[in-house]
Design a protein around this motif. Structure first.
Motif, PDB file in Angstrom:
ATOM      1  N   GLY A 167       1.081  -1.311  -0.336  1.00 40.22           N
ATOM      2  CA  GLY A 167      -0.113   0.696  -0.622  1.00 40.22           C
ATOM      3  C   GLY A 167       0.525   1.430   0.141  1.00 40.22           C
ATOM      4  O   GLY A 167       2.066   1.504  -0.066  1.00 40.22           O
ATOM      5  N   ARG A 168       0.121   2.055  -0.655  1.00 45.56           N
ATOM      6  CA  ARG A 168       0.719   3.804  -0.256  1.00 45.56           C
ATOM      7  C   ARG A 168      -0.271   4.838  -0.261  1.00 45.56           C
ATOM      8  O   ARG A 168      -1.248   4.259  -0.010  1.00 45.56           O
ATOM      9  CB  ARG A 168       1.347   3.342  -1.366  1.00 45.56           C
ATOM     10  N   ARG A 169       0.688   5.568   0.392  1.00 45.63           N
ATOM     11  CA  ARG A 169      -0.355   7.157   0.789  1.00 45.63           C
ATOM     12  C   ARG A 169       0.237   8.075   0.540  1.00 45.63           C
ATOM     13  O   ARG A 169       1.468   8.426   0.529  1.00 45.63           O
ATOM     14  CB  ARG A 169      -0.095   7.124   2.100  1.00 45.63           C
TER      15      ARG A 169
ATOM     16  N   ASP B  72      -5.787  12.984   0.734  1.00 50.31           N
ATOM     17  CA  ASP B  72      -5.397  12.143   1.084  1.00 50.31           C
ATOM     18  C   ASP B  72      -5.672  11.158   0.581  1.00 50.31           C
ATOM     19  O   ASP B  72      -6.882   9.555   0.726  1.00 50.31           O
ATOM     20  CB  ASP B  72      -6.426  11.429   2.559  1.00 50.31           C
TER      21      ASP B  72
ATOM     22  N   ARG C  89      -5.506   6.655  -0.810  1.00 49.18           N
ATOM     23  CA  ARG C  89      -4.862   5.656  -0.277  1.00 49.18           C
ATOM     24  C   ARG C  89      -5.141   4.378  -0.945  1.00 49.18           C
ATOM     25  O   ARG C  89      -6.212   4.650  -1.606  1.00 49.18           O
ATOM     26  CB  ARG C  89      -5.594   5.451   1.155  1.00 49.18           C
TER      27      ARG C  89
ATOM     28  N   ARG D 145      -4.406   0.441  -1.685  1.00 48.06           N
ATOM     29  CA  ARG D 145      -3.475  -0.959  -1.480  1.00 48.06           C
ATOM     30  C   ARG D 145      -3.868  -1.795  -2.804  1.00 48.06           C
ATOM     31  O   ARG D 145      -5.171  -1.805  -3.373  1.00 48.06           O
ATOM     32  CB  ARG D 145      -4.712  -1.640  -0.192  1.00 48.06           C
TER      33      ARG D 145
ATOM     34  N   ARG E 250      -8.548   5.014  -2.130  1.00 47.11           N
ATOM     35  CA  ARG E 250      -9.808   6.231  -1.379  1.00 47.11           C
ATOM     36  C   ARG E 250      -9.485   7.054  -1.076  1.00 47.11           C
ATOM     37  O   ARG E 250      -8.072   7.559  -1.093  1.00 47.11           O
ATOM     38  CB  ARG E 250     -10.128   5.505   0.396  1.00 47.11           C
ATOM     39  N   PHE E 251     -10.297   8.382  -1.291  1.00 44.57           N
ATOM     40  CA  PHE E 251      -9.788   9.061  -0.948  1.00 44.57           C
ATOM     41  C   PHE E 251     -11.321  10.306  -1.251  1.00 44.57           C
ATOM     42  O   PHE E 251     -12.483   9.977  -1.394  1.00 44.57           O
ATOM     43  CB  PHE E 251      -9.167   9.857  -3.268  1.00 44.57           C
TER      44      PHE E 251
ATOM     45  N   TRP F 162      -7.973   1.540   6.555  1.00 43.78           N
ATOM     46  CA  TRP F 162      -8.690   2.358   7.037  1.00 43.78           C
ATOM     47  C   TRP F 162     -10.435   2.302   5.565  1.00 43.78           C
ATOM     48  O   TRP F 162     -10.962   3.321   5.357  1.00 43.78           O
ATOM     49  CB  TRP F 162      -7.579   4.146   5.770  1.00 43.78           C
TER      50      TRP F 162
ATOM     51  N   ARG G  96     -15.956  11.253   1.243  1.00 47.00           N
ATOM     52  CA  ARG G  96     -14.919   9.990   0.934  1.00 47.00           C
ATOM     53  C   ARG G  96     -15.091   9.645   0.061  1.00 47.00           C
ATOM     54  O   ARG G  96     -16.618   9.099  -0.456  1.00 47.00           O
ATOM     55  CB  ARG G  96     -14.605   9.656   2.053  1.00 47.00           C
TER      56      ARG G  96
END
Length: 160
Positions: A44-46, A73, A75, A77, A88-89, A118, A145
């Motif tokens: 994963g990364r953010r 924000d 994310r 995976r 997710r953003f 998350w 979101r």
């Protein structure tokens, strides 16, 4: 009577049990990243903004083109041995209404077998659209979101 082997066995079980509960809740670091990749086949990364994500040609963490560049924000995976992804953003000023996203009845895609703290437990009832890039994504919006996932199903027309 020699109790040393018993003490070693109990201590080993205790350490493994503690690690089993603690590792998933630790912030990302080289140890947890390595375990995710080797054991769970995930990574994963953010990113602070979608604009910070790498271009498609440079990384598996490139975002689909339908995600607005001012999203924050972010994310992601992903499965290391397949195409399943969760993203997710938070929406910025640009709405999630582009030609690549349809508001019709989305096809039923399987939720990816990925794990992230998350990610909410159930999103199936909140699916409002599907978005297309190289893969078909299911998208659920909760306020600002956005949650999107794919099981790796190619978008119609890709590769033709």
């Amino acid at each position: 009577m020699n109790r040393r082997p018993l003490v070693v066995a109990v201590a080993t079980v205790g350490v493994l049990a503690t690690a089993g509960f603690a590792l998933p809740n630790l912030p990302p670091n080289p140890v947890t990243d390595r375990i995710d990749q080797q054991v769970f086949k995930e990574k994963g990364r953010r990113f602070a903004t979608a604009a910070d994500a790498p271009p498609r040609a440079q990384s598996g963490f490139a975002l689909p083109s339908w995600i607005p560049r001012d999203a924050t924000d972010v994310r992601i995976r992903m499965r290391t041995n397949g195409e399943a992804r969760m993203i997710r953003f938070t929406l910025g000023a640009t709405p999630l209404d582009g030609p690549q996203c349809s508001a019709g009845t989305p096809k039923q895609l399987g939720a990816p077998d990925l794990h992230a703290r998350w990610w909410p437990g159930s999103l199936r009832a909140g699916v409002r659209s599907e978005c297309r890039d190289a893969h078909l994504y299911q998208v659920a919006v909760r306020g600002k979101r956005v949650y999107a996932w794919t099981d790796g199903t190619p978008s119609p027309g890709v590769g033709k």
